[in-house]
Design a protein around this motif. Structure first.
Motif, PDB file in Angstrom:
ATOM      1  N   UNK A  24       0.817  -1.215   0.000  1.00 15.20           N
ATOM      2  CA  UNK A  24       0.000   0.000   0.000  1.00 15.20           C
ATOM      3  C   UNK A  24       0.850   1.264   0.000  1.00 15.20           C
ATOM      4  N   UNK A  25       2.151   1.151   0.215  1.00 12.70           N
ATOM      5  CA  UNK A  25       3.037   2.310   0.130  1.00 12.70           C
ATOM      6  C   UNK A  25       3.697   2.427  -1.232  1.00 12.70           C
ATOM      7  N   UNK A  26       3.358   1.513  -2.164  1.00  9.80           N
ATOM      8  CA  UNK A  26       4.096   1.467  -3.420  1.00  9.80           C
ATOM      9  C   UNK A  26       5.481   0.893  -3.213  1.00  9.80           C
ATOM     10  N   UNK A  27       5.590   0.079  -2.132  1.00  5.26           N
ATOM     11  CA  UNK A  27       6.880  -0.540  -1.750  1.00  5.26           C
ATOM     12  C   UNK A  27       7.964   0.519  -1.536  1.00  5.26           C
ATOM     13  N   UNK A  28       7.595   1.560  -0.834  1.00  4.80           N
ATOM     14  CA  UNK A  28       8.532   2.637  -0.491  1.00  4.80           C
ATOM     15  C   UNK A  28       9.657   2.065   0.382  1.00  4.80           C
ATOM     16  N   UNK A  29      10.900   2.512   0.207  1.00  3.40           N
ATOM     17  CA  UNK A  29      12.024   1.936   0.955  1.00  3.40           C
ATOM     18  C   UNK A  29      12.184   2.467   2.379  1.00  3.40           C
ATOM     19  N   UNK A  30      11.264   3.257   2.889  1.00  3.98           N
ATOM     20  CA  UNK A  30      11.386   3.796   4.248  1.00  3.98           C
ATOM     21  C   UNK A  30      11.470   2.674   5.271  1.00  3.98           C
ATOM     22  N   UNK A  31      12.099   2.975   6.400  1.00  4.59           N
ATOM     23  CA  UNK A  31      12.184   2.007   7.494  1.00  4.59           C
ATOM     24  C   UNK A  31      10.782   1.630   7.964  1.00  4.59           C
ATOM     25  N   UNK A  32      10.640   0.401   8.456  1.00  2.00           N
ATOM     26  CA  UNK A  32       9.328  -0.072   8.890  1.00  2.00           C
ATOM     27  C   UNK A  32       8.737   0.817   9.977  1.00  2.00           C
ATOM     28  N   UNK A  33       9.584   1.342  10.878  1.00  2.00           N
ATOM     29  CA  UNK A  33       9.077   2.211  11.942  1.00  2.00           C
ATOM     30  C   UNK A  33       8.513   3.516  11.364  1.00  2.00           C
ATOM     31  N   UNK A  34       9.124   4.014  10.282  1.00  3.91           N
ATOM     32  CA  UNK A  34       8.606   5.214   9.613  1.00  3.91           C
ATOM     33  C   UNK A  34       7.279   4.912   8.935  1.00  3.91           C
ATOM     34  N   UNK A  35       7.203   3.745   8.311  1.00  4.08           N
ATOM     35  CA  UNK A  35       5.947   3.323   7.680  1.00  4.08           C
ATOM     36  C   UNK A  35       4.852   3.212   8.741  1.00  4.08           C
ATOM     37  N   UNK A  36       5.203   2.670   9.898  1.00  3.42           N
ATOM     38  CA  UNK A  36       4.251   2.521  11.005  1.00  3.42           C
ATOM     39  C   UNK A  36       3.731   3.895  11.438  1.00  3.42           C
ATOM     40  N   UNK A  37       4.624   4.869  11.566  1.00  4.16           N
ATOM     41  CA  UNK A  37       4.220   6.217  11.985  1.00  4.16           C
ATOM     42  C   UNK A  37       3.310   6.858  10.947  1.00  4.16           C
ATOM     43  N   UNK A  38       3.660   6.711   9.673  1.00  6.18           N
ATOM     44  CA  UNK A  38       2.827   7.282   8.607  1.00  6.18           C
ATOM     45  C   UNK A  38       1.445   6.641   8.602  1.00  6.18           C
ATOM     46  N   UNK A  39       1.393   5.335   8.834  1.00  4.52           N
ATOM     47  CA  UNK A  39       0.103   4.643   8.865  1.00  4.52           C
ATOM     48  C   UNK A  39      -0.722   5.102  10.069  1.00  4.52           C
ATOM     49  N   UNK A  40      -0.061   5.302  11.210  1.00  5.88           N
ATOM     50  CA  UNK A  40      -0.771   5.791  12.390  1.00  5.88           C
ATOM     51  C   UNK A  40      -1.344   7.188  12.136  1.00  5.88           C
ATOM     52  N   UNK A  41      -0.549   8.032  11.492  1.00 11.14           N
ATOM     53  CA  UNK A  41      -1.031   9.363  11.110  1.00 11.14           C
ATOM     54  C   UNK A  41      -2.269   9.240  10.228  1.00 11.14           C
TER      55      UNK A  41
END
Length: 215
Positions: free
Chosen positions: A161-178
């Protein structure tokens, strides 16, 4: 003969008619909901025959796709422009809320209940990835000493769902929480569920974002 933009008169006319059809479609959605969208009804309002209108959109699904594509494109461009102008996560939340409140039907078309029997093509999903890419940039890198959670580990292999963005998993988690906090409040606000509660949903969103974990 073509204009400076490279369009022939026929192409310009076709683009204008498609734009008018989409405008009537939005009006119909506002009045009756997307499930009631009818090309024949739009054709009648425009003084066209049904077959004539089908020269511009092959069917209901193609028209819905055009509306969804326009909505995602508008949001993606709005979010990118705000971030490039210096907006942080709180600023992006305000921009997204303003965008949603300016046209709730457009918001609900892409973030509301899926349209029965309709499946969006991949290119519309690709535009939605642009919005998430901006949020991932705004979230930044996680603190080095922040311990990983089970959901962080899960996200390592579940980030389509991120387009397989290379961001760290913790960053992905924060963006999803937002994303989930913002849209949870926005969906309730736009559906009118806060109408009798007499509080400011904008302040609720701000508190939700302040409570975001550092990850």
């Amino acid at each position: 003969m073509t204009d400076p933009g490279g369009q022939s008169p026929r192409e310009r006319y076709r683009a204008q008619v498609r734009m008018e059809i989409k405008q009537h479609a939005w009006e119909q959605i506002a009045a009756e909901g997307v499930s009631a969208l009818s090309l024949n009804a739009i054709a009648k309002r425009m003084g066209m025959s049904g077959p004539a209108l089908y020269r511009y959109f092959a069917g209901r699904d193609e028209l819905i796709t055009a509306l969804i594509r326009d909505a995602y494109r508008s949001l993606a461009d709005t979010v990118r422009a705000a971030f490039d102008s210096g907006a942080d996560l709180a600023g992006l939340a305000r921009v997204i809320r303003e965008w949603a409140r300016s046209d709730p039907h457009r918001y609900f078309l892409i973030y509301g209940t899926p349209v029965p029997g309709y499946h969006a093509p991949d290119d519309t999903t690709a535009i939605s990835f642009e919005v998430m890419a901006v949020l991932l940039e705004a979230c930044g890198a996680p603190p080095m000493d922040e311990p990983a959670t089970p959901f962080d580990a899960h996200l390592e292999n579940h980030r389509e769902w991120t387009g397989r963005h290379p961001a760290a998993a913790a960053t992905v988690h924060r963006a999803l929480s937002f994303w989930t906090r913002l849209h949870g409040v926005l969906s309730l606000e736009l559906a009118g569920h806060f109408a009798g509660m007499k509080f400011d949903p904008g302040l609720l969103i701000a508190d939700e974002l302040n409570a975001l974990p550092a990850r």
